[in-house]
Motif scaffolding. Sequence first.
Motif, PDB file in Angstrom:
ATOM      1  N   LYS B 139       0.867  -1.160   0.000  1.00 59.37           N
ATOM      2  CA  LYS B 139       0.000   0.000   0.000  1.00 59.37           C
ATOM      3  C   LYS B 139       0.912   1.219   0.000  1.00 59.37           C
ATOM      4  O   LYS B 139       1.979   1.191   0.581  1.00 59.37           O
ATOM      5  N   ARG B 140       0.536   2.258  -0.645  1.00 60.77           N
ATOM      6  CA  ARG B 140       1.316   3.478  -0.715  1.00 60.77           C
ATOM      7  C   ARG B 140       2.693   3.279  -1.331  1.00 60.77           C
ATOM      8  O   ARG B 140       3.637   3.956  -0.997  1.00 60.77           O
ATOM      9  N   VAL B 178       4.121  14.852  10.676  1.00 60.91           N
ATOM     10  CA  VAL B 178       5.145  13.811  10.842  1.00 60.91           C
ATOM     11  C   VAL B 178       5.307  13.491  12.327  1.00 60.91           C
ATOM     12  O   VAL B 178       5.346  12.329  12.743  1.00 60.91           O
ATOM     13  N   LEU B 179       5.365  14.546  13.120  1.00 63.97           N
ATOM     14  CA  LEU B 179       5.534  14.363  14.564  1.00 63.97           C
ATOM     15  C   LEU B 179       4.355  13.599  15.161  1.00 63.97           C
ATOM     16  O   LEU B 179       4.532  12.729  16.025  1.00 63.97           O
ATOM     17  N   ALA B 242      -3.458   9.569   1.879  1.00 71.44           N
ATOM     18  CA  ALA B 242      -2.165   9.586   2.572  1.00 71.44           C
ATOM     19  C   ALA B 242      -2.389   9.830   4.061  1.00 71.44           C
ATOM     20  O   ALA B 242      -3.220  10.646   4.445  1.00 71.44           O
ATOM     21  N   THR B 243      -1.639   9.101   4.886  1.00 72.16           N
ATOM     22  CA  THR B 243      -1.830   9.254   6.334  1.00 72.16           C
ATOM     23  C   THR B 243      -1.529  10.680   6.780  1.00 72.16           C
ATOM     24  O   THR B 243      -2.173  11.192   7.681  1.00 72.16           O
ATOM     25  N   SER B 244      -0.559  11.331   6.125  1.00 73.29           N
ATOM     26  CA  SER B 244      -0.210  12.685   6.546  1.00 73.29           C
ATOM     27  C   SER B 244      -1.408  13.626   6.399  1.00 73.29           C
ATOM     28  O   SER B 244      -1.599  14.534   7.197  1.00 73.29           O
ATOM     29  N   VAL B 250      -6.813  16.177  11.488  1.00 72.02           N
ATOM     30  CA  VAL B 250      -7.005  16.116  12.946  1.00 72.02           C
ATOM     31  C   VAL B 250      -6.397  17.350  13.617  1.00 72.02           C
ATOM     32  O   VAL B 250      -7.019  17.989  14.461  1.00 72.02           O
ATOM     33  N   LEU B 251      -5.185  17.681  13.202  1.00 72.39           N
ATOM     34  CA  LEU B 251      -4.517  18.833  13.801  1.00 72.39           C
ATOM     35  C   LEU B 251      -5.302  20.123  13.528  1.00 72.39           C
ATOM     36  O   LEU B 251      -5.456  20.966  14.404  1.00 72.39           O
TER      37      LEU B 251
END
Lengths: 63, 321
Positions: B139-140, B178-179, B242-244, B250-251
């Motif tokens: 995946k990805r 990323v963090l 993409a997870t990012s 969320v942020l």
Amino acid sequence: MIKVSFKGAEHTLEGNTTVRKIIAALGLNPESVLAMRDGKLIVNETFIGKEAEIRLISVVSGG
Amino acid sequence: MGYRCRKCSGDSVINMRQHRLALCEDHFIEWVQKHAAEFIRKHRMLEPEDRVLVAVSGGKDSLSLWSILLDLGYQADGIYIDLGIDRDRDESGYSKRSLQYAVEFAQSVSPRAKLHVLDIKAVYGRSVTEIARGGMGAKRKYCSACGLVKRHELNRMTRELGYAVLATGHNLDDEAAVLMGNSLNWEVEYMARQALVLPASSTGLVKKVKPLARFYEREMAAYAIVRGIPYIMEECPFSEGATSLGYKEVLNSMERKSSGTKLKFYFEFLKAKKKGLLPNYVPPELRLCEKCGEPTGSTGLCAFCRLIERPARPVGVDTLE
Ligand code: SF4
Ligand SMILES: [Zn+2]
Ligand SMILES: [Zn+2]
């Protein structure tokens, strides 16, 4: 009525409101977009009268 | 009506709630440049005489970065890596369209700065899309192949073209995402490695810096717009899911409820790191790849050379994510 364009789609909304409320009405997060009117950026607190054309731009890119 | 610029009470173009600061076009440009200059100096990213190479993607961040560095008087050229990416996976429309924006900006600053263009397919015979297809069906896989190719080629080109530093357009939202990923998985090693400046190594890693990491993504989009820099607004076709992007969402929803959340999350992390709250990052021993001569942690071929040596899978066998 105000016309709002976002990602190629056009939406029509009631005027006399703020940019922040327009963004929320489209189910978007004000932190993730910028708003423009007449080719100029406007802040989310800007009051929009009865007639206007607003363009929203997504600021989030990823990968 | 609306908010007035704090400096001149003109019409404001942006309200940065985390700084309680609304500014007009001119004062916003001045503010960004001033804080970029301070950030670069404070973290010793660049020396005035350094020749800087900017990794340019055609997007808002990298083009704004290039523009800012030139306005601050740095000798900054750009490099565009043509990955050969497009939606239908066999063409390079997306990469070509992005390149147009990089070229357009380069023309606007010529002859003060120049743009290098590296076409992956021309050099290695296959686009990143095709290279990724040869790899495992993970995946990805497109993003992993793309990231690996970009890292390898940017390091190689920076060194071969004789630049002192490679500058990338990572903004605060990129770094915070990323963090967040690393914190959720307790990837302490990765956290220790996440830095504003990566120093050059004797084995051939070039110095890498992130001069925009103190700015929100929203500010960089606004900066490109007020400076009249056209940039690609279309997203890479492989960025979907993409997870990012999920972390950024969320942020941003936390930021909406409590402004300054992202800023605090990232800057308190940098502070904690400085205080020694994370293990010291010890870079692995590097050797030189037998084939390309780039630094690598493995013996024999580096990950990049192993990837591009894989035979291409016939078209049609590709599994869509
Ligand atoms: S989204 Fe993935 S494939 Fe597209 S440019 Fe970013 S890393 Fe590369
Ligand atoms: Zn002002
Ligand atoms: Zn190699």
